[in-house]
Design a protein around this motif. Sequence first.
Motif, PDB file in Angstrom:
ATOM      1  N   LEU A 354      -3.258   3.047  -9.116  1.00 14.58           N
ATOM      2  CA  LEU A 354      -3.559   3.356  -7.560  1.00 14.58           C
ATOM      3  C   LEU A 354      -3.127   2.630  -6.550  1.00 14.58           C
ATOM      4  N   TYR A 355      -2.490   3.185  -4.921  1.00 18.17           N
ATOM      5  CA  TYR A 355      -2.529   2.513  -4.353  1.00 18.17           C
ATOM      6  C   TYR A 355      -2.140   2.821  -2.871  1.00 18.17           C
ATOM      7  N   ARG A 356      -1.925   2.567  -2.020  1.00 14.60           N
ATOM      8  CA  ARG A 356      -2.116   3.332  -0.177  1.00 14.60           C
ATOM      9  C   ARG A 356      -0.882   3.305  -0.378  1.00 14.60           C
ATOM     10  N   LEU A 482      -2.112   7.160  -3.283  1.00 20.28           N
ATOM     11  CA  LEU A 482      -3.662   7.447  -3.993  1.00 20.28           C
ATOM     12  C   LEU A 482      -3.665   9.121  -2.573  1.00 20.28           C
ATOM     13  N   VAL A 493      -8.121   3.662 -15.266  1.00 19.14           N
ATOM     14  CA  VAL A 493      -7.412   3.632 -12.859  1.00 19.14           C
ATOM     15  C   VAL A 493      -7.869   1.950 -12.964  1.00 19.14           C
ATOM     16  N   HIS A 494      -6.618   1.685 -11.904  1.00 18.91           N
ATOM     17  CA  HIS A 494      -6.173   0.145 -11.281  1.00 18.91           C
ATOM     18  C   HIS A 494      -6.783   0.895  -9.639  1.00 18.91           C
ATOM     19  N   LEU A 495      -6.823  -0.287  -9.098  1.00 24.11           N
ATOM     20  CA  LEU A 495      -6.829   0.885  -7.436  1.00 24.11           C
ATOM     21  C   LEU A 495      -6.510  -0.398  -7.608  1.00 24.11           C
ATOM     22  N   VAL A 498      -7.087  -3.716  -2.687  1.00 23.12           N
ATOM     23  CA  VAL A 498      -8.702  -3.211  -1.736  1.00 23.12           C
ATOM     24  C   VAL A 498      -8.959  -4.284  -1.404  1.00 23.12           C
ATOM     25  N   ALA A 521     -10.062   6.510  -0.296  1.00 16.72           N
ATOM     26  CA  ALA A 521     -10.756   5.757  -1.411  1.00 16.72           C
ATOM     27  C   ALA A 521     -11.525   6.081  -2.571  1.00 16.72           C
ATOM     28  N   GLY A 524      -9.344   8.103  -5.010  1.00 17.09           N
ATOM     29  CA  GLY A 524      -9.223   7.601  -6.113  1.00 17.09           C
ATOM     30  C   GLY A 524      -9.482   6.523  -7.260  1.00 17.09           C
ATOM     31  N   LEU A 534     -10.906  -2.099  -9.792  1.00 17.19           N
ATOM     32  CA  LEU A 534     -10.348  -2.368  -8.548  1.00 17.19           C
ATOM     33  C   LEU A 534     -10.385  -4.421  -8.372  1.00 17.19           C
TER      34      LEU A 534
END
Length: 590
Positions: A354-356, A482, A493-495, A498, A521, A524, A534
């Motif tokens: 996941l990413y912004r 996200l 999950v890999h965020l 960040v 955030a 996510g 993260l």
Amino acid sequence: MSAGALAGLDEHQLEAATALRGPVAVLAGAGTGKTRVITHRIAHGVDTGAYSPGRVMAVTFTTKAAGEMRGRLRAMGVGGVSARTFHAAALAQLNFFWPTLAGDTAPGIIDNKVRMLAHAADGIGLAPDVATLRDVASEIEWRKVSMLSVDAYAAARPNGVGRLGVDRVIALQHAYEKLKDERRQLDFEDVLLACAGMLEAEPQVAKAVREQYRHFTVDEFQDVSPLQNRLLELWLGDRRDLCVVGDASQTIYSFAGADAAYLLDFPSRYEGARVVRLETNYRSDAPILAVANELMRGRPGALHLSAAAGHDSASAPVPTVTAFEDDRDEARAVAARIAAHIADGADPGHIAVLYRAHAQSAELVAALSDAGIATTVLGGRRFFDMPEVRQAVMELRAASVAPIESGFVDTVRDILRSRGLTDEPPEAGGALRDAWEARAALLRLAQEAPAGTTLRAFADELTARAKAHDEPAMRTVTLATLHAAKGLEWEHVHLVGVAEGLLPISFATTFEQVDEERRLAYVGITRAGRTLSLSWARGVRERQPSRFLREIGNGTLRAGGATARAGAASRRGGSPSGSGRPRGAARAPR
């Protein structure tokens, strides 16, 4: 009291499901089973005779969510409930009443607002680029859901859009509205405005709608806009039989007009409202929830999530945070970690990155492809719009009218093999692998169909799923923003990204904007079930770690890092196991 409709609910879910008369507000944290509560509450109301199915309206925010709700209710033996989005419900009412009121069919709906804006701009001698037109389209949407006139909009947003000053933005909006009227068309937001206007102006229409629908449930109530709330009030009239469900910590569409105050202020607006809090999370292990709770500590309306039995083990892995020198190193390390998950037996479909912002996906897709891992990027082509899927569905429908000599699943497999499905997948990355994964997903749907399913029934089910945007799960790693991840869940999950400037994003400068980034955030983090990592990269701009990482602290995160072995595996395009295809990677269903 119907035991069937209430079976398996915990104490607080049961409280919500048995509160059949409104007003009721269910404050449901992430992973606490809100859809389960909504459907069981409706089913219980029907079973006990408190509700007539045809007089229930369940409002959701996506067509997929509405389809899922109808499916769950059907599985409990409850049919006839109207589960729709705000727009679908409003459009149905417009189409039904418009011919009587106007003596003509309702106007058509614009399929592309940006294209219409481009034509309007050309008509008044403007030539903004596509990006500016998209931004103006967003401004129009915000204005309408906020129920502002064009002049009121100018006062609220005096800075213009891009290189267009506010005067030109106003001129373009007027030209857009004039062109719509000339073409006798409505845009997405006009549907809600027109329906609300019809209910306000035509007492007989309002009476008919209120006679039809007596019991309302609204999901994701933290995301309602002023316009949607107004339409809901008009549907209700002076009645109070309303149940709203939501979580203020998951309000991530304020920029589009969503206002969590409607949820948070519900008890003050509806005297005597019953409030039920759902805070037992059935999705995530306790260490993940500790991170989520720390992030939202002290925020207005924040719920404190606790892990359900089975998710509170002391041996559950603590989420990690890792710093990298640049985005490529970060992407390669994430790919190596994912390869390790798969080598340990994880289903790729249970893993997400996941990413912004969508622009962050390119480096990740390349790194995962180099590691031999297939991906699906949310927000790309819809599953049922893929040419290979459309072709397969057409052939399945054609075959369903002919006598079948082999079994149903065998017939599906033969058709898919004739279109290119093989036992082993092509190399990850590219159209061939995407097509293979899609055909494999269709075969899995056939294999998982209930006993006795016919080819005709299966083909009909695929058609129905396509209309409802009910896409099958792919056994590929998911990449998503996200925003797109809202409502979904994965085991791992890999965020990524960040860092300051990415999360929170650089243009979030006010307190309210940064708080919205915090909620993003949080969304996510709470998508993760078993593991959460993260990460952030310094990059050439010397980014700093996100303030959210500093705020979480308190021992809820541990330092992570890609091992030399994993990093080397990623760089050589293989997995840590050294095999060409990681153990557990895709294989055609048999």
